[in-house]
Structure formats: structure tokens, C-alpha cells
Design a protein around this motif. Structure first.
Motif, PDB file in Angstrom:
ATOM      1  N   THR A  71      19.287 116.981  -5.480  1.00  0.00           N
ATOM      2  CA  THR A  71      18.439 115.637  -5.627  1.00  0.00           C
ATOM      3  C   THR A  71      19.269 114.298  -5.243  1.00  0.00           C
ATOM      4  OG1 THR A  71      16.797 116.858  -6.923  1.00  0.00           O
ATOM      5  CG2 THR A  71      16.705 114.448  -6.796  1.00  0.00           C
ATOM      6  N   ASN A  72      19.135 113.647  -4.286  1.00  0.00           N
ATOM      7  CA  ASN A  72      19.885 112.478  -4.009  1.00  0.00           C
ATOM      8  C   ASN A  72      21.435 112.907  -4.211  1.00  0.00           C
ATOM      9  OD1 ASN A  72      17.616 110.622  -3.693  1.00  0.00           O
ATOM     10  ND2 ASN A  72      17.516 110.365  -5.782  1.00  0.00           N
ATOM     11  N   GLY A  73      21.550 113.920  -3.641  1.00  0.00           N
ATOM     12  CA  GLY A  73      23.153 114.450  -3.502  1.00  0.00           C
ATOM     13  C   GLY A  73      23.837 115.181  -4.587  1.00  0.00           C
ATOM     14  N   LEU A  74      23.082 115.186  -5.762  1.00  0.00           N
ATOM     15  CA  LEU A  74      23.692 115.310  -7.097  1.00  0.00           C
ATOM     16  C   LEU A  74      23.153 116.888  -7.439  1.00  0.00           C
ATOM     17  CD1 LEU A  74      23.229 112.515  -9.335  1.00  0.00           C
ATOM     18  CD2 LEU A  74      25.210 113.201  -7.991  1.00  0.00           C
ATOM     19  N   PHE A  75      24.104 117.666  -7.927  1.00  0.00           N
ATOM     20  CA  PHE A  75      23.671 119.223  -8.248  1.00  0.00           C
ATOM     21  C   PHE A  75      24.472 119.504  -9.455  1.00  0.00           C
ATOM     22  CE2 PHE A  75      27.269 119.576  -5.432  1.00  0.00           C
ATOM     23  CZ  PHE A  75      28.093 120.490  -6.150  1.00  0.00           C
ATOM     24  N   THR A  76      24.088 120.555 -10.289  1.00  0.00           N
ATOM     25  CA  THR A  76      24.684 121.273 -11.394  1.00  0.00           C
ATOM     26  C   THR A  76      24.631 122.721 -11.258  1.00  0.00           C
ATOM     27  OG1 THR A  76      24.352 119.190 -12.803  1.00  0.00           O
ATOM     28  CG2 THR A  76      24.779 120.967 -13.909  1.00  0.00           C
ATOM     29  N   VAL A  77      25.911 123.147 -11.551  1.00  0.00           N
ATOM     30  CA  VAL A  77      26.190 124.469 -11.508  1.00  0.00           C
ATOM     31  C   VAL A  77      27.010 125.114 -12.758  1.00  0.00           C
ATOM     32  CG1 VAL A  77      25.737 125.117  -8.954  1.00  0.00           C
ATOM     33  CG2 VAL A  77      28.027 124.564 -10.056  1.00  0.00           C
ATOM     34  N   ALA A  78      26.669 126.369 -13.169  1.00  0.00           N
ATOM     35  CA  ALA A  78      27.522 127.022 -14.278  1.00  0.00           C
ATOM     36  C   ALA A  78      28.514 128.126 -13.439  1.00  0.00           C
ATOM     37  CB  ALA A  78      26.440 127.843 -15.221  1.00  0.00           C
ATOM     38  N   LEU A  79      29.677 127.696 -13.622  1.00  0.00           N
ATOM     39  CA  LEU A  79      30.510 128.797 -13.090  1.00  0.00           C
ATOM     40  C   LEU A  79      31.530 129.742 -14.214  1.00  0.00           C
ATOM     41  CD1 LEU A  79      32.174 126.206 -10.472  1.00  0.00           C
ATOM     42  CD2 LEU A  79      30.381 127.921 -10.397  1.00  0.00           C
ATOM     43  N   ASN A  80      31.800 130.704 -13.676  1.00  0.00           N
ATOM     44  CA  ASN A  80      32.582 131.822 -14.727  1.00  0.00           C
ATOM     45  C   ASN A  80      33.697 132.570 -13.850  1.00  0.00           C
ATOM     46  OD1 ASN A  80      33.530 133.526 -16.433  1.00  0.00           O
ATOM     47  ND2 ASN A  80      31.702 134.118 -17.191  1.00  0.00           N
ATOM     48  N   PHE A  81      34.953 132.106 -13.961  1.00  0.00           N
ATOM     49  CA  PHE A  81      35.897 132.590 -13.239  1.00  0.00           C
ATOM     50  C   PHE A  81      36.675 133.726 -14.225  1.00  0.00           C
ATOM     51  CE2 PHE A  81      35.731 130.759  -9.300  1.00  0.00           C
ATOM     52  CZ  PHE A  81      35.267 129.604  -9.368  1.00  0.00           C
ATOM     53  N   GLY A  82      36.432 133.953 -15.371  1.00  0.00           N
ATOM     54  CA  GLY A  82      37.166 134.781 -16.449  1.00  0.00           C
ATOM     55  C   GLY A  82      38.368 133.975 -17.082  1.00  0.00           C
ATOM     56  N   ASN A  83      39.292 134.646 -17.547  1.00  0.00           N
ATOM     57  CA  ASN A  83      40.371 134.018 -18.187  1.00  0.00           C
ATOM     58  C   ASN A  83      41.361 133.615 -17.065  1.00  0.00           C
ATOM     59  OD1 ASN A  83      42.081 133.239 -20.133  1.00  0.00           O
ATOM     60  ND2 ASN A  83      42.787 135.071 -20.847  1.00  0.00           N
ATOM     61  N   GLN A  84      41.170 132.538 -16.441  1.00  0.00           N
ATOM     62  CA  GLN A  84      42.258 132.041 -15.438  1.00  0.00           C
ATOM     63  C   GLN A  84      42.594 130.929 -15.701  1.00  0.00           C
ATOM     64  OE1 GLN A  84      43.090 133.670 -12.694  1.00  0.00           O
ATOM     65  NE2 GLN A  84      42.098 135.558 -13.343  1.00  0.00           N
ATOM     66  N   PHE A  85      42.718 130.129 -16.963  1.00  0.00           N
ATOM     67  CA  PHE A  85      43.025 129.132 -17.291  1.00  0.00           C
ATOM     68  C   PHE A  85      44.189 128.843 -18.402  1.00  0.00           C
ATOM     69  CE2 PHE A  85      40.099 126.968 -14.381  1.00  0.00           C
ATOM     70  CZ  PHE A  85      39.097 127.990 -14.299  1.00  0.00           C
ATOM     71  N   PRO A  86      45.357 129.381 -17.947  1.00  0.00           N
ATOM     72  CA  PRO A  86      46.257 129.419 -19.138  1.00  0.00           C
ATOM     73  C   PRO A  86      47.015 127.964 -19.250  1.00  0.00           C
ATOM     74  CG  PRO A  86      47.151 130.360 -17.137  1.00  0.00           C
ATOM     75  CD  PRO A  86      45.607 129.783 -16.678  1.00  0.00           C
ATOM     76  N   GLY A  87      46.701 126.930 -18.556  1.00  0.00           N
ATOM     77  CA  GLY A  87      47.110 125.883 -18.689  1.00  0.00           C
ATOM     78  C   GLY A  87      47.730 125.113 -17.412  1.00  0.00           C
ATOM     79  N   ALA A  88      47.979 126.192 -16.572  1.00  0.00           N
ATOM     80  CA  ALA A  88      48.676 125.878 -14.965  1.00  0.00           C
ATOM     81  C   ALA A  88      47.540 125.131 -14.225  1.00  0.00           C
ATOM     82  CB  ALA A  88      49.010 126.963 -14.378  1.00  0.00           C
ATOM     83  N   ASP A  89      47.915 124.499 -13.058  1.00  0.00           N
ATOM     84  CA  ASP A  89      47.016 123.849 -12.124  1.00  0.00           C
ATOM     85  C   ASP A  89      46.092 124.635 -11.623  1.00  0.00           C
ATOM     86  OD1 ASP A  89      49.439 121.144 -11.176  1.00  0.00           O
ATOM     87  OD2 ASP A  89      48.097 121.253 -13.077  1.00  0.00           O
ATOM     88  N   ARG A  90      44.836 124.472 -11.513  1.00  0.00           N
ATOM     89  CA  ARG A  90      43.816 125.175 -10.702  1.00  0.00           C
ATOM     90  C   ARG A  90      43.097 124.113  -9.786  1.00  0.00           C
ATOM     91  NH1 ARG A  90      46.568 128.511 -12.076  1.00  0.00           N
ATOM     92  NH2 ARG A  90      46.258 130.040 -13.265  1.00  0.00           N
ATOM     93  N   TRP A  91      42.772 124.731  -8.633  1.00  0.00           N
ATOM     94  CA  TRP A  91      41.900 124.120  -7.444  1.00  0.00           C
ATOM     95  C   TRP A  91      40.584 124.851  -7.076  1.00  0.00           C
ATOM     96  CZ3 TRP A  91      47.087 122.936  -7.979  1.00  0.00           C
ATOM     97  CH2 TRP A  91      47.302 121.567  -7.879  1.00  0.00           C
ATOM     98  N   LEU A  92      39.602 124.095  -6.955  1.00  0.00           N
ATOM     99  CA  LEU A  92      38.190 124.818  -6.487  1.00  0.00           C
ATOM    100  C   LEU A  92      38.363 124.400  -5.088  1.00  0.00           C
ATOM    101  CD1 LEU A  92      36.004 126.205  -8.142  1.00  0.00           C
ATOM    102  CD2 LEU A  92      34.793 124.035  -8.474  1.00  0.00           C
ATOM    103  N   GLU A  93      37.747 125.612  -4.254  1.00  0.00           N
ATOM    104  CA  GLU A  93      37.271 125.446  -3.084  1.00  0.00           C
ATOM    105  C   GLU A  93      35.728 125.694  -3.046  1.00  0.00           C
ATOM    106  OE1 GLU A  93      38.006 128.614   0.267  1.00  0.00           O
ATOM    107  OE2 GLU A  93      39.724 127.027   0.674  1.00  0.00           O
ATOM    108  N   ILE A  94      34.894 124.959  -2.212  1.00  0.00           N
ATOM    109  CA  ILE A  94      33.683 125.222  -2.145  1.00  0.00           C
ATOM    110  C   ILE A  94      33.280 125.145  -0.732  1.00  0.00           C
ATOM    111  CG2 ILE A  94      31.374 123.963  -2.779  1.00  0.00           C
ATOM    112  CD1 ILE A  94      32.811 122.362  -4.854  1.00  0.00           C
ATOM    113  N   ALA A  95      32.294 126.167  -0.618  1.00  0.00           N
ATOM    114  CA  ALA A  95      31.715 126.186   0.500  1.00  0.00           C
ATOM    115  C   ALA A  95      30.025 126.351   0.712  1.00  0.00           C
ATOM    116  CB  ALA A  95      32.027 127.638   1.053  1.00  0.00           C
ATOM    117  N   VAL A  96      29.453 125.576   1.621  1.00  0.00           N
ATOM    118  CA  VAL A  96      28.030 125.343   1.286  1.00  0.00           C
ATOM    119  C   VAL A  96      27.201 125.527   2.883  1.00  0.00           C
ATOM    120  CG1 VAL A  96      28.155 122.906   2.016  1.00  0.00           C
ATOM    121  CG2 VAL A  96      26.197 123.653   0.603  1.00  0.00           C
ATOM    122  N   ARG A  97      26.021 125.765   2.695  1.00  0.00           N
ATOM    123  CA  ARG A  97      25.195 125.941   3.747  1.00  0.00           C
ATOM    124  C   ARG A  97      23.523 125.657   3.167  1.00  0.00           C
ATOM    125  NH1 ARG A  97      24.019 132.392   4.716  1.00  0.00           N
ATOM    126  NH2 ARG A  97      22.979 132.894   2.668  1.00  0.00           N
TER     127      ARG A  97
END
Length: 795
Positions: A71-97
Motif C-alpha cells: 500500500t503506497n509502496g510499503l509492505f511488511t513481511v516475517a522472515l526466518n533464515f534459521g541460526n545465520q546471525f553469529p554477529g558477522a555481516d549479512r546482506w538480503l537479496e530481494i526478488a519481486v514480481r
């Protein structure tokens, strides 16, 4: 549709007070534009997690989310990648249609995932799955049961904080190996080593220096020292590598029990009980064989020994090479003591040393330089001359000593000089002989002596079948049939002479026409005689030969010989009249027919033109002024060979029977090069050749002639220009020294240079052989080194 994420936020909810256990699901909010306007509607999303802002591999993916309202460009989603956040840098790649329409569009750039401020630190946690640092833990709150098993090791204990007092006395005394020695040990109970099937390793500077291994509990242990890459393989037991080795030059025991490499580098043992004492690149593959040291030595048969040196080979059981360079002992029980390029290939053959010697037959011995004992039991010793000196039959004792052989003297004046007496076989001649003899030649068989003996009183005695036959007394008298000659020649018993003999005639004949010496008659008119002249004149004291009352040959006092004249003059040989040989075929000088014989310019007037034009000539004809020819008459006059005063010779067909190759002399770098050696162009000395030492050498020039008894058929020389050096075969058939180590040689194989100095080998790489072809093999060689007959065709 061009869709762009403008904003991405972590949404982590923090509760006041105690933080309860959280799942790995988090909320992600973003903004989506369609072209330049905020998007509105239902869209499908796909989320992937990366450790890098670009590139890399996907760490994990989230299930695709479909029909997400925007709505008006805004969206909210819940994501779960498991235990992938030990403190190191992470980047999210998004694809849409757009919901259910076509493929996904990957949005760029990837979005970094960052924590909210109060998620950086948890002031108090009932349970922490992962904690980077815990700085405020209640005292006494961590008890033994709370510590996980196998998590505290030496890295978690500060060095020096545990002392002997922290350990039990039993543990301290019986468990740890102490630096100052250990007491109260029990053999078979206390030990330093491994109890599993693993190698025990000692290190220096954290690098393996000594290893102990055994293939099973009943096997004899192996010891491996030195370079960490040294190897014992093949199930060997009782093997020992004392040390040495290096990168690319490991010491290796590939098989065989009770084997040893004491040190060195690049050494290999693969025979039972084999030993290498040290050195470089030595090989022992025969059982119970030994190479003490040196380099590039090989003992490949049983109980063989190489003491040292370089490039030596033992190729048969119980053979020995003591040292030197490129020596080979290939016969059973054969021995080479040292020197260089020596060969002992006969059974129990021996070469004590020297250079280029060969003992190729059983029980033969060759020593010095280029001595060849090629027959059974032959003993050949050669001096320093650069020429082969070879035996010709069995059981010979040959000596080549250009300076003479001295016995009892250091300066022989002849081929053999003996100072003092010579006794051959010893013994005394006859039952009444004298034992005290200066020298004796005879059988030494007591009463049956035959030979020549010198007596104590200076007489020379000759015996045959136990009886004295002739004696030369100390005063010079000669006795035949008597032991006490009373005259210069004293003959006892009957003497038979065919014809008359007058020696010295009578003193009254001096100065008369009666000869002083006559054999065959009492004077020169009695038929056949040999007489010396007593007459005065130019030919006084000459010697005349008579038959049928005629002087046939005379030797003047100046040495001239006359045939047909008693007064030869003007030449050493003076022949009056025709001289015929082989039934009138050859006439010398001016024979009865000028069209026959041997002639020369100016001697046979008017005939030289006939001889060169072939008129009335049945040859041969020789001329010594402007030229000459050899001619025959066979269905017309034929001049077979012609030459002129410049030395130019013309012939139609020339057949050579003295050799089989065309050779030319070349100066060489080393005058000691053996016949049959392969030569290449010496690029450092124009016009010279040197010994070939590289495989596929395009500088190959030919083969030193003379090996295997095959000599040059034609040798090209130019006096004063191309002289000296070695005859090098450029074409034709010649024997070459060949090496079959890299492949057996068969007739028809192309040959080229090899890494074995002076040897040829079979061409295996035809691409490399272009310009390096020596010729084609006409005989074969299955293994090792030997002579191969080759048709020289340089290519």
C-alpha cells in the motif's frame, strides 16, 4: 515493471525486564516503487541471504511469499533464515514480481541487515545461545554440572596457573614425562610412544625429524629420520633411513626388509637387505647389495657392491665397483677397482683401475689405459698410449710398455731389461750340472733338462734331452759336441756339409785373386760358390755369388747390389739386362717390347703418347714426370686409372676393402675419446667437436671411427689444413656406443644422442628428433650399454 526497494528496516521487539527465549523469525519492512511511483497491489516476493554485498554463494533462502499486500509502496513481511546471525555481516537479496505474473526481478543493491540499538547488548539473559563476552557472572553460579563436556582445554587456562601442587603426587610421578629424567619406571609398562596403529613422530622446530613405525604388532619397526618426506613403503620391515633427503630429493625405501639408507639425498633402495651409505641419487635394487656413497651409482643385482664414485653400475651378482666414474661391473663376481669408463663383463673378470679398459672374458684382467682382455684368462696391461691393446687368444699375459720393462732396474734400455740373472723353471741341467747359475731357460726338470743355461764360470751351455749339445766358452770359443772347445769353432764328431766350405782360406792367399771365403767350392771357377774378394780395387772385400761358373750377383763394399754385373754402380740395386716377373708379364727399364712393362717419362722415347692414347697398350704403364696411367687391353685399349703431376686421380669405379665408412679428421675437446663415441659440434670452439651429452642434440656431427674393428674406408685430409684430430664417420657403416636404458634398440630404429656421454639411444620422441638423427640401427641392443652397428645418415 521496474521495482526498487527504497528502505529496509530490522524490527526486533525488546521486552522490559527479563528477555525470554526468542525464535529466529524477524520482521522486515520495506518500500517498493513501480517505475517512479509507489506501488500498490498484491506482489510475490523471494528473499535470499548472503555474507557478501555482491557475489558469493547463497547461505540460505526463505520460502517465497506470495500475494503480499503493498500500500503506497510499503509492505511488511516475517522472515526466518534459521541460526545465520553469529554477529558477522549479512546482506538480503530481494526478488519481486506482480502476483502470479511472469518471472521475478532481482532488486539491486542487496540490503544490509543491521541490529536495532538495544539488540546490541542484552543486559541480563536467562539463556544465551551464543555470547561474545560475559563480563558480569554471579560468583559461584557456574558449577561443575553447568560446564559442558570437553569445552575446557589448554587454550582456556592461563599459562603458569597450574603448578605441581595442583596435581596429585601419583599423577605427577607416574603420568607425565619429566624433562630432568624419570625414576621408578617399569620396563614394558612405562614407555614413550603410541598404542594405536599410528607413527610415532619426533619434531624439531615443528618439523618432522624422526619417525618410528611398524605395519603390525608383530612386525620389526622401521626408523625414518631426516627430511619429513623420506619414505618407507611396500610393507618393508626393519627398514632404516638415518637422515638426509630434501625437497624433490627424498630418500626412499620402496620395498625389502632390513634395508638401510644412512643419509644423503635422492637415494632409493628396493632390494632385500640393501644398503646405501649416503651420497646423491644412488640406487640399490639387488638383494643384499650396497652403495657406500658417491652419486648416480646403481647396484641392481644380488650381493653387489659400489664403494663410491660417480655414475658407476654393477649389473650382476656379487660384482664390485670400488669407485671412479662411469665404471661397469656386469659379469658374475667381476670387479672394477676405480678409474673411469672401465668395463668388467666377464665372470670373475677384473679391472683394477685406469681408463677405458675392458675385461670381457672370464677370469680376465685389464689395467692401464685402453687395455682389452677379450679372451678367457687373459692378463693385459697397457701404458698411457691412447690406443687399444687387446688380447688375441686365451690365457695370455700381455704388456705394452713403450718405455720398456725393467726387472731390477728403474731405467730399462730395451723392451725388456733384467738386472741380475734369469732363471726359467729353475733346476740344474743334467745330473752333473751346476746349480749356481746366473740365468736359465729350460724346463728345470732335473736330469731331463732341455734349454739354455749360464754357468758359474761365465760359460753358456745348451742342453737337449739331458745332454749338453753346444757350449760357448768364456774365451769366446764355440764347441759343438764338446764342453771344452779349443778353437774359435770346435766341432766334435761327424759334420756333414753339402759341398765345400773354405773359411779364411790360407794366409798365403792374402792379396791374390783367390777368395778369402768360399762356400761351395775351392775357387770361383768351380761351379757354384759364395766368395769374398781379396783383390785390390774399388770392390775389394765385396761378396760374389756364382752359379755354373758365372757371377750372378755381387755385393760391393759400398753396399750396392749388382745383378748381372760384378761392378754395381750408380744405384743401390743395379740390374743389367731385362728383369722379368711372373712369366714375361712385366719388363723393367727397356725390355724387349716397349709396349709392355713399367715405363716413365724420358726413359722410353716415343712411347708416352701411345700409352696415354691407349694405342698398343696392355698395361700397366707408370710414368713419373707429368703423370701416368694403369691400362689393360680387353676388347680394345682400356685406361683403368690415370693421374697427373698435381696428384689428381681419375678412376671409373673404386672398390674399397679396408673399411666401411667415410671419415674426416676433426680436432676434439678431449683426445681420450673412445672409438664409437657420438660427437657433436663444439659451439664454444668453431671447427671442433666434443662428446655428446644431451638427448636429441641437433649439433650431432658423427661417430668416432674404429669401434668394433671397423676402420674408415675413406679418410678425407688436406695436408697442412685439415690434419690431426680424430677420424669422425660422416656416412657409411660404423659401430656406435649405445645405451638401451630408455628403450631396447632394434634393427631399423632411428638413433639420436643421449644423456649418457658419448652414447646413442633409440628415438622415442620423433618431434624432438628433427635435426638430431644420427642414423639407422643395423643391429640390436636389448638392455644396458654396448656397440650397435649403425648406418650413418645425419638428418
Amino acid at each position: 515493471m521496474n521495482k526498487t526497494i527504497l528502505t529496509g528496516l530490522w524490527a526486533l521487539l525488546l521486552a522490559a525486564g527479563t528477555v525470554h527465549a526468542q525464535s529466529t523469525t524477524f520482521t522486515y519492512q520495506g518500500r517498493l516503487n513501480s517505475t517512479t511511483n509507489p506501488a500498490t497491489g498484491l506482489y510475490d516476493f523471494s528473499f535470499n541471504l548472503f555474507a557478501l554485498s555482491s557475489g558469493g554463494v547463497v547461505r540460505t533462502t526463505s520460502n517465497g511469499l506470495v500475494a503480499v499486500p503493498v500500500t503506497n509502496g510499503l509492505f511488511t513481511v516475517a522472515l526466518n533464515f534459521g541460526n545465520q546471525f553469529p554477529g558477522a555481516d549479512r546482506w538480503l537479496e530481494i526478488a519481486v514480481r506482480t502476483n502470479g505474473a511472469g518471472g521475478y526481478t532481482v532488486l539491486a543493491p542487496r540490503q544490509p541487515l543491521t541490529p536495532t540499538p538495544y539488540a546490541i547488548r542484552a543486559a541480563s539473559a536467562g539463556t544465551a545461545a551464543t555470547a561474545g563476552t560475559a563480563t558480569n557472572v554471579t560468583a559461584g553460579s557456574i558449577i561443575g554440572a553447568s560446564i559442558a563436556t570437553n569445552v575446557i582445554d589448554s587454550s582456556k587456562i592461563t599459562d603458569g596457573t597450574i603448578t605441581a601442587i595442583d596435581l596429585s603426587g601419583t599423577l605427577l610421578s607416574n603420568t607425565f614425562w619429566r624433562l630432568l629424567g624419570n625414576a621408578n619406571t617399569t620396563q614394558g609398562v612405562h614407555f614413550l610412544g603410541t598404542t594405536d596403529n599410528q607413527v610415532m613422530e619426533f619434531r624439531a622446530n615443528n618439523t618432522p625429524a624422526l619417525r618410528l613405525s611398524r605395519i603390525n604388532t608383530t612386525a620389526v619397526p622401521n626408523l625414518i629420520g631426516g627430511f619429513g618426506g623420506n619414505l618407507v613403503a611396500g610393507g618393508a620391515q626393519g627398514a632404516n633411513i638415518g637422515g638426509g633427503g630434501g625437497v624433490g630429493n627424498t630418500n626412499r625405501i620402496l620395498s625389502g626388509n632390513a634395508t638401510t639408507i644412512s643419509g644423503g639425498s635422492g637415494n632409493t633402495v628396493s632390494g632385500e637387505g640393501g644398503v646405501i651409505g649416503g651420497g646423491v641419487a644412488n640406487t640399490v635394487s639387488g638383494q643384499y647389495s650396497t652403495v657406500s656413497g658417491g652419486q648416480n651409482n646403481s647396484a641392481s643385482f644380488g650381493s653387489a657392491v659400489i664403494a663410491g664414485g660417480d655414475n658407476n653400475t654393477v649389473g650382476n651378482d656379487r660384482a664390485t665397483v670400488s669407485g671412479g666414474y662411469s665404471n661397469r661391473a656386469t659379469g658374475l663376481l667381476s670387479t672394477v677397482g676405480g678409474g673411469d669408463i672401465n668395463l668388467a663383463s666377464g665372470q670373475a673378470a677384473t679391472v683394477p683401475g685406469g681408463s677405458l679398459n675392458a675385461a670381457t672374458a672370464s677370469y680376465a684382467l685389464a689395467a692401464g689405459r685402453r687395455a682389452k682382455a677379450n679372451h678367457q684368462g687373459a692378463f693385459v696391461w697397457a701404458d698411457s698410449q691412447n690406443l687399444d691393446f687387446a688380447s688375441s687368444s686365451n690365457n695370455q699375459f700381455l704388456i705394452r710398455a713403450d718405455g720398456g720393462v725393467g726387472i731390477g732396474t728403474t731405467s730399462p734400455g730395451s723392451s725388456l731389461q733384467v738386472k741380475g740373472g734369469i732363471r726359467a723353471s729353475g733346476g740344474s741341467p743334467g745330473s752333473g750340472g751346476v746349480n749356481n747359475r746366473g740365468y736359465a731357460f729350460g724346463d728345470g726338470g732335473g736330469d731331463n733338462d732341455s734349454g739354455m743355461f749360464s754357468s758359474a764360470d761365465g760359460q753358456l751351455e745348451f742342453y737337449g734331452n739331458s745332454a749338453e749339445r753346444m757350449r760357448i766358452a768364456s774365451n769366446g770359443n764355440i764347441g759343438i759336441g764338446t764342453a771344452s772347445p779349443s778353437t774359435l769353432m770346435d766341432i766334435a764328431g761327424t759334420t756333414t756339409v753339402r759341398g765345400d766350405i773354405i773359411v779364411d782360406g790360407n794366409a798365403a792367399n792374402a792379396g791374390t785373386t783367390t777368395p778369402g771365403l768360399i762356400f761351395g767350392g775351392n775357387n770361383v771357377t768351380s761351379g757354384e760358390a759364395i766368395a769374398s774378394r781379396r783383390t785390390a780395387g774399388a770392390n775389394q772385400y765385396g761378396l760374389d755369388f756364382y752359379t755354373s761358373y758365372q757371377n750372378r750377383l755381387s755385393i760391393a763394399n759400398n753396399g750396392s747390389i749388382g745383378i748381372g754385373t760384378p761392378t754395381p754402380a750408380g744405384a743401390l740395386l743395379d740390374i743389367e739386362g731385362s728383369a722379368r716377373m711372373n712369366n714375361n708379364d712385366i719388363f723393367l727399364r727397356d725390355g724387349t717390347d716397349a709396349n709392355h712393362g713399367l715405363g716413365w717419362y724420358g726413359q722410353i722415347s716415343g712411347e708416352i703418347d701411345k700409352r696415354f692414347s691407349g694405342v698398343n697398350v696392355d698395361g700397366p704403364v707408370l710414368y713419373g714426370y707429368a703423370g701416368g696411367a694403369l691400362a689393360t687391353k680387353e676388347g680394345g685399349d682400356k685406361i683403368a686409372l690415370h693421374w697427373n703431376s698435381a696428384g689428381e686421380v681419375t678412376v671409373k669405379v673404386l672398390t674399397i676393402t679396408g673399411g666401411a665408412d667415410l671419415a674426416e679428421p676433426f680436432p676434439v675437446k678431449d683426445e681420450d675419446i673412445e672409438p664409437g663415441s657420438v660427437m657433436v659440434i663444439d659451439d664454444e670452439h668453431p671447427g671442433r667437436l666434443k662428446l655428446g651429452q644431451e638427448p636429441y642434440d641437433t649439433r650431432v656431427a658423427g661417430i668416432i671411427s674404429g669401434a668394433g674393428g671397423v676402420q674408415p674406408g675413406i679418410a678425407l685430409h688436406q695436408q697442412g689444413v685439415l690434419e690431426g684430430g680424430k677420424n669422425v664417420a660422416l656416412t657409411g657403416r660404423v659401430y656406435v656406443r649405445a645405451d638401451a636404458t630408455d628403450g631396447a634398440i632394434r634393427p631399423g630404429d632411428l638413433l639420436t644422442t643421449s644423456s649418457n656421454p658419448g652414447h646413442a639411444m633409440k628415438v622415442a620422441d620423433h618431434a624432438r628428433s628433427q635435426g638430431a638423427i644420427l642414423g639407422k640401427a643395423m643391429s640390436g641392443l636389448k638392455e644396458g650399454q654396448g656397440l650397435v652397428l649403425v648406418l650413418v645418415t645425419l638428418q
